[in-house]
Design an enzyme around this catalytic site. Structure first.
Site, PDB file in Angstrom:
ATOM      1  N   CYS A 113      40.179  -0.760  19.509  1.00 61.00           N
ATOM      2  CA  CYS A 113      39.823  -0.608  18.096  1.00 61.00           C
ATOM      3  C   CYS A 113      38.951   0.632  17.913  1.00 61.00           C
ATOM      4  CB  CYS A 113      39.109  -1.851  17.595  1.00 61.00           C
ATOM      5  SG  CYS A 113      38.653  -1.775  15.840  1.00 61.00           S
ATOM      6  N   CYS A 154      37.796 -10.181  16.765  1.00 64.84           N
ATOM      7  CA  CYS A 154      37.744 -10.404  15.318  1.00 64.84           C
ATOM      8  C   CYS A 154      39.003 -11.054  14.765  1.00 64.84           C
ATOM      9  CB  CYS A 154      37.466  -9.095  14.588  1.00 64.84           C
ATOM     10  SG  CYS A 154      38.788  -7.865  14.721  1.00 64.84           S
TER      11      CYS A 154
END
Length: 349
Positions: free
Chosen positions: A90, A188
């Site tokens: 990410c 997440c």
């Protein structure tokens, strides 16, 4: 601004220093999320903090890119028995690529985040150095270890010189709604109710597998071979000698997991594929000394970095045998003489 206290205080510090600041929150995950930093509540927290600070706030929708570059590779890695780090991917593809390029297009001079790390000049006007954050317990240099000079020249880590307690104290003084918000700990895009197994089960076929010892003798079974990691000891039971067993090899196509005792699982080296190796500045010469770290808060390990001419990557030789580095894990390399300074990184092949 992720909606957490670190990015909230990072923005606050820059406002206090007189910079023109605009808050940006990335909408990355389109599914259900109750952990990490992608929930609707997190976006609202970021928006409200920006309001408190008197700055504009924008939400950038990068869900398609996130799925393509982070979620899909995460699922694919498990399908072949690798252990990916989605937070690093990410950072690599979203925050310090897509977001950084967007900030350039919008005319901003710098991109600031709430990471606990530091950027400093190495020697006077020499190259930039990526350094550990002041708070050892919260240091995030490992998950930023893929950054190079181009990125470091354009990013700012305002809370890198602060401890977590100092960050929270600053947020309390300003009355920020995120002051006592717990840190995000999980991936997440994986909800706490479904967990990793539930998430992956909805996206790939999980297969039961046999567990064998080094001689090929049966040693049990696992419910899903795709969820087993090299070096894992949880769920592997004990050997005939009563000692705990560890995973030494995962063969997804054969549906087989090999286990052994602590002494048999220990490894003295790890190979990093050439295409995955990045350097903060100048590459280390073959035979150079370094300090390796193989997880976000792992113990630093003294090592030697050798060029593997035959395979075209790097061979990291540990000074003492370690639990194996699972394929897909990132190995961050730090300066042997200055262990706070990142010099490069690569992915275990």
């Amino acid at each position: 601004m992720s909606g957490g206290v670190d990015s909230s205080v990072a923005a606050a510090l820059l406002v206090e220093q007189g910079h023109e600041v605009v808050g940006a929150t990335l909408k990355l995950w389109g599914g259900v999320s109750d952990s990490g930093c992608c929930s609707v509540a997190d976006v609202e927290d970021a928006r409200r903090v920006a309001q408190q600070l008197g700055i504009d706030h924008h939400v950038f929708n990068l869900t398609e890119d996130f799925d393509r570059h982070v979620v899909t590779p995460y699922v694919g890695a498990h399908a072949v028995g690798r252990t990916p780090n989605p937070c690093i991917e990410c950072n690599r593809t979203m925050k310090f690529d897509r977001l950084l390029r967007r900030s350039d297009r919008l005319g901003f001079d710098r991109l600031a985040t709430g990471h606990h790390a530091r950027v400093a000049l190495s020697h006077g006007d020499g190259p930039l150095s990526l350094r550990r954050g002041v708070d050892d317990a919260k240091d995030q240099s490992y998950v930023l270890s893929m950054l190079g000079q181009g990125e470091l020249a354009r990013v700012v880590f305002p809370v890198g010189e602060m401890t977590k307690d100092e960050v929270r104290a600053h947020a309390r003084r300003l009355g920020l709604r995120t002051a006592m918000k717990p840190d995000s700990q999980d991936v997440c895009f994986i909800g706490s109710a479904e967990g990793r197994e539930g998430f992956l089960a909805g996206r790939l076929n999980l297969h039961p597998g046999e567990v064998v010892d080094a001689a090929g003798n049966p040693a049990g079974t696992v419910e899903a071979v795709e969820l087993v990691t090299v070096g894992q000891r949880r769920g592997m039971g004990h050997g005939g000698d009563g000692k705990r067993r560890y995973v030494t090899h995962v063969d997804v196509p054969a549906r087989r997991v090999t286990v052994g005792g602590a002494e048999s699982v220990a490894r003295s080296s790890v190979f990093l594929a050439a295409h995955s190796v990045t350097w903060v500045d100048t590459p280390l010469r073959s035979g150079a000394r370094a300090v390796a770290q193989v997880s976000a808060h792992g113990r630093p390990i003294r090592c030697t970095v050798d060029t593997d001419v035959e395979r075209g990557g790097l061979l990291i030789r540990f000074d003492s045998a370690q639990r194996p580095v699972a394929p897909g894990q990132t190995v961050a390399l730090y300066d042997a003489d200055d262990p706070d300074a990142v010099v490069g990184a690569g992915i275990a092949a």
